[in-house]
Design a protein around this motif. Structure first.
Motif, PDB file in Angstrom:
ATOM      1  N   PHE A  83       0.859  -1.171   0.000  1.00  0.00           N
ATOM      2  CA  PHE A  83       0.000   0.000   0.000  1.00  0.00           C
ATOM      3  C   PHE A  83       0.903   1.232   0.000  1.00  0.00           C
ATOM      4  O   PHE A  83       1.841   1.316   0.786  1.00  0.00           O
ATOM      5  CB  PHE A  83      -0.902   0.037   1.246  1.00  0.00           C
ATOM      6  CG  PHE A  83      -1.629   1.337   1.392  1.00  0.00           C
ATOM      7  CD1 PHE A  83      -2.775   1.587   0.655  1.00  0.00           C
ATOM      8  CD2 PHE A  83      -1.146   2.326   2.233  1.00  0.00           C
ATOM      9  CE1 PHE A  83      -3.433   2.805   0.759  1.00  0.00           C
ATOM     10  CE2 PHE A  83      -1.799   3.553   2.344  1.00  0.00           C
ATOM     11  CZ  PHE A  83      -2.948   3.783   1.606  1.00  0.00           C
ATOM     12  N   LEU A  94       1.703  -5.490   2.724  1.00  0.00           N
ATOM     13  CA  LEU A  94       0.409  -6.085   3.046  1.00  0.00           C
ATOM     14  C   LEU A  94       0.465  -7.596   2.915  1.00  0.00           C
ATOM     15  O   LEU A  94       1.171  -8.127   2.066  1.00  0.00           O
ATOM     16  CB  LEU A  94      -0.662  -5.563   2.090  1.00  0.00           C
ATOM     17  CG  LEU A  94      -0.862  -4.054   2.033  1.00  0.00           C
ATOM     18  CD1 LEU A  94      -1.843  -3.713   0.931  1.00  0.00           C
ATOM     19  CD2 LEU A  94      -1.359  -3.547   3.380  1.00  0.00           C
ATOM     20  N   VAL A 110       1.212  -6.366  -6.574  1.00  0.00           N
ATOM     21  CA  VAL A 110      -0.039  -5.639  -6.398  1.00  0.00           C
ATOM     22  C   VAL A 110       0.277  -4.359  -5.650  1.00  0.00           C
ATOM     23  O   VAL A 110       0.903  -4.401  -4.591  1.00  0.00           O
ATOM     24  CB  VAL A 110      -1.059  -6.453  -5.585  1.00  0.00           C
ATOM     25  CG1 VAL A 110      -2.309  -5.624  -5.341  1.00  0.00           C
ATOM     26  CG2 VAL A 110      -1.399  -7.750  -6.302  1.00  0.00           C
ATOM     27  N   ILE A 111      -0.103  -3.246  -6.223  1.00  0.00           N
ATOM     28  CA  ILE A 111       0.116  -1.974  -5.552  1.00  0.00           C
ATOM     29  C   ILE A 111      -1.208  -1.265  -5.366  1.00  0.00           C
ATOM     30  O   ILE A 111      -1.976  -1.102  -6.321  1.00  0.00           O
ATOM     31  CB  ILE A 111       1.068  -1.063  -6.343  1.00  0.00           C
ATOM     32  CG1 ILE A 111       2.372  -1.805  -6.626  1.00  0.00           C
ATOM     33  CG2 ILE A 111       1.369   0.195  -5.539  1.00  0.00           C
ATOM     34  CD1 ILE A 111       3.432  -0.940  -7.233  1.00  0.00           C
ATOM     35  N   ILE A 112      -1.467  -0.908  -4.141  1.00  0.00           N
ATOM     36  CA  ILE A 112      -2.697  -0.199  -3.813  1.00  0.00           C
ATOM     37  C   ILE A 112      -2.331   1.220  -3.424  1.00  0.00           C
ATOM     38  O   ILE A 112      -1.564   1.426  -2.489  1.00  0.00           O
ATOM     39  CB  ILE A 112      -3.425  -0.897  -2.650  1.00  0.00           C
ATOM     40  CG1 ILE A 112      -3.731  -2.347  -3.038  1.00  0.00           C
ATOM     41  CG2 ILE A 112      -4.687  -0.144  -2.280  1.00  0.00           C
ATOM     42  CD1 ILE A 112      -4.368  -3.157  -1.934  1.00  0.00           C
ATOM     43  N   TYR A 113      -2.838   2.184  -4.167  1.00  0.00           N
ATOM     44  CA  TYR A 113      -2.563   3.588  -3.867  1.00  0.00           C
ATOM     45  C   TYR A 113      -3.742   4.186  -3.124  1.00  0.00           C
ATOM     46  O   TYR A 113      -4.880   3.818  -3.358  1.00  0.00           O
ATOM     47  CB  TYR A 113      -2.351   4.383  -5.158  1.00  0.00           C
ATOM     48  CG  TYR A 113      -1.098   4.011  -5.898  1.00  0.00           C
ATOM     49  CD1 TYR A 113       0.130   4.514  -5.505  1.00  0.00           C
ATOM     50  CD2 TYR A 113      -1.150   3.160  -6.990  1.00  0.00           C
ATOM     51  CE1 TYR A 113       1.281   4.170  -6.185  1.00  0.00           C
ATOM     52  CE2 TYR A 113       0.003   2.816  -7.677  1.00  0.00           C
ATOM     53  CZ  TYR A 113       1.204   3.324  -7.274  1.00  0.00           C
ATOM     54  OH  TYR A 113       2.347   2.994  -7.941  1.00  0.00           O
ATOM     55  N   GLY A 114      -3.444   5.106  -2.259  1.00  0.00           N
ATOM     56  CA  GLY A 114      -4.521   5.780  -1.549  1.00  0.00           C
ATOM     57  C   GLY A 114      -3.982   6.740  -0.533  1.00  0.00           C
ATOM     58  O   GLY A 114      -2.874   7.246  -0.667  1.00  0.00           O
ATOM     59  N   LYS A 115      -4.818   7.005   0.441  1.00  0.00           N
ATOM     60  CA  LYS A 115      -4.449   7.927   1.495  1.00  0.00           C
ATOM     61  C   LYS A 115      -4.390   7.113   2.776  1.00  0.00           C
ATOM     62  O   LYS A 115      -5.352   6.427   3.116  1.00  0.00           O
ATOM     63  CB  LYS A 115      -5.541   9.002   1.610  1.00  0.00           C
ATOM     64  CG  LYS A 115      -5.014  10.388   1.845  1.00  0.00           C
ATOM     65  CD  LYS A 115      -6.146  11.379   1.992  1.00  0.00           C
ATOM     66  CE  LYS A 115      -6.784  11.803   0.690  1.00  0.00           C
ATOM     67  NZ  LYS A 115      -7.786  12.865   0.859  1.00  0.00           N
ATOM     68  N   CYS A 116      -3.259   7.171   3.472  1.00  0.00           N
ATOM     69  CA  CYS A 116      -3.125   6.373   4.690  1.00  0.00           C
ATOM     70  C   CYS A 116      -3.980   6.962   5.809  1.00  0.00           C
ATOM     71  O   CYS A 116      -4.487   8.072   5.698  1.00  0.00           O
ATOM     72  CB  CYS A 116      -1.667   6.276   5.127  1.00  0.00           C
ATOM     73  SG  CYS A 116      -0.991   7.798   5.798  1.00  0.00           S
TER      74      CYS A 116
END
Lengths: 125, 125
Positions: A83, A94, A110-116
């Motif tokens: 992540f 993860l 697998v790369i998950i982008y977002g806001k921590c």
DNA sequence: CTCTATGCAAAAACTTTGCAGGGAT
DNA sequence: ATCCCTGCAAAGTTTTTGCATAGAG
């Protein structure tokens, strides 16, 4: 010596540069870029990138590129998803089973982008 | 006209460049890079990138970077994950719900890298 | 001794930025 | 008339490559 054997098994010469890289990535259990480690190694960046490519070809190292445009490397043991916070850049490993997500293809990253969580909260400040 | 209204609602001038981009990305239901569309638009690459950034800020467009180092854009309707083949570069849109996988963070992009079915087969040839 | 590895510097690839002129409202 | 938009060219950033020398086996 164990490290030396790993290189020899893969038809790679056991050089100081490779020994440095290998022990550094074994000690730190997190993905690191050239920028992250450049002060702790004594080799040119070309040598770094060339060696990491070779180690990746031999399946000793995995890598992925983050949203900061830098390539991150880590030892290939126990492949996992990541992540990445697009605000602070934090990379979190993860423990998701990737294979079940998608059939018919061979998943290797697998790369998950977002806001921590932290950056999500700071939005409201 | 609907397109014009979308821009005006977002305090953006309705210019020929933006009209071109908007209708192109509405027609094609797939992620496209500057390289993909440069022959079908009449604007400088700086204009392309600047406008895509603006549209992304307004949440009209989503983007992600592929392993080929190019940034791909698509209309923000119905956000979804992407599978990218690291051999042939194919980008496949996926209909998976990733939000359940990870809590406490706000996910806005999921990219799965691997080898597509076709390239997996060709490995054995 | 031979072939691979390394350092240095320059190239590459894609995106961003500065600036001056043009166009929409 | 005022700002925003655009094109051009140059800069920026990370990674890769060419070449001559050094080093491992």
């Amino acid at each position: 010596m164990l490290n030396k054997k790993i290189f020899q098994d893969n038809a790679l010469k056991f050089t100081p540069a490779r020994e440095q890289l290998w022990s550094l990535f074994q000690d730190k259990a997190k993905p690191m870029s050239y920028e992250d480690i450049k002060d702790f190694i004594s080799m040119d960046k070309a040598t770094f990138y060339r060696n990491m490519s070779i180690l990746e070809e031999k399946n000793l190292i995995n890598s992925f590129e983050s949203s900061d445009k830098k390539r991150y490397y880590e030892i290939d043991n126990n492949p996992h998803a990541h992540f990445i916070c697009r605000i602070c850049g934090e990379i979190r490993c993860l423990d998701i089973d990737m294979s079940s997500i998608l059939s018919d293809v061979e998943i290797d990253n697998v790369i998950i982008y977002g806001k921590c969580e932290k950056c999500k909260k700071e939005d409201f400040i």
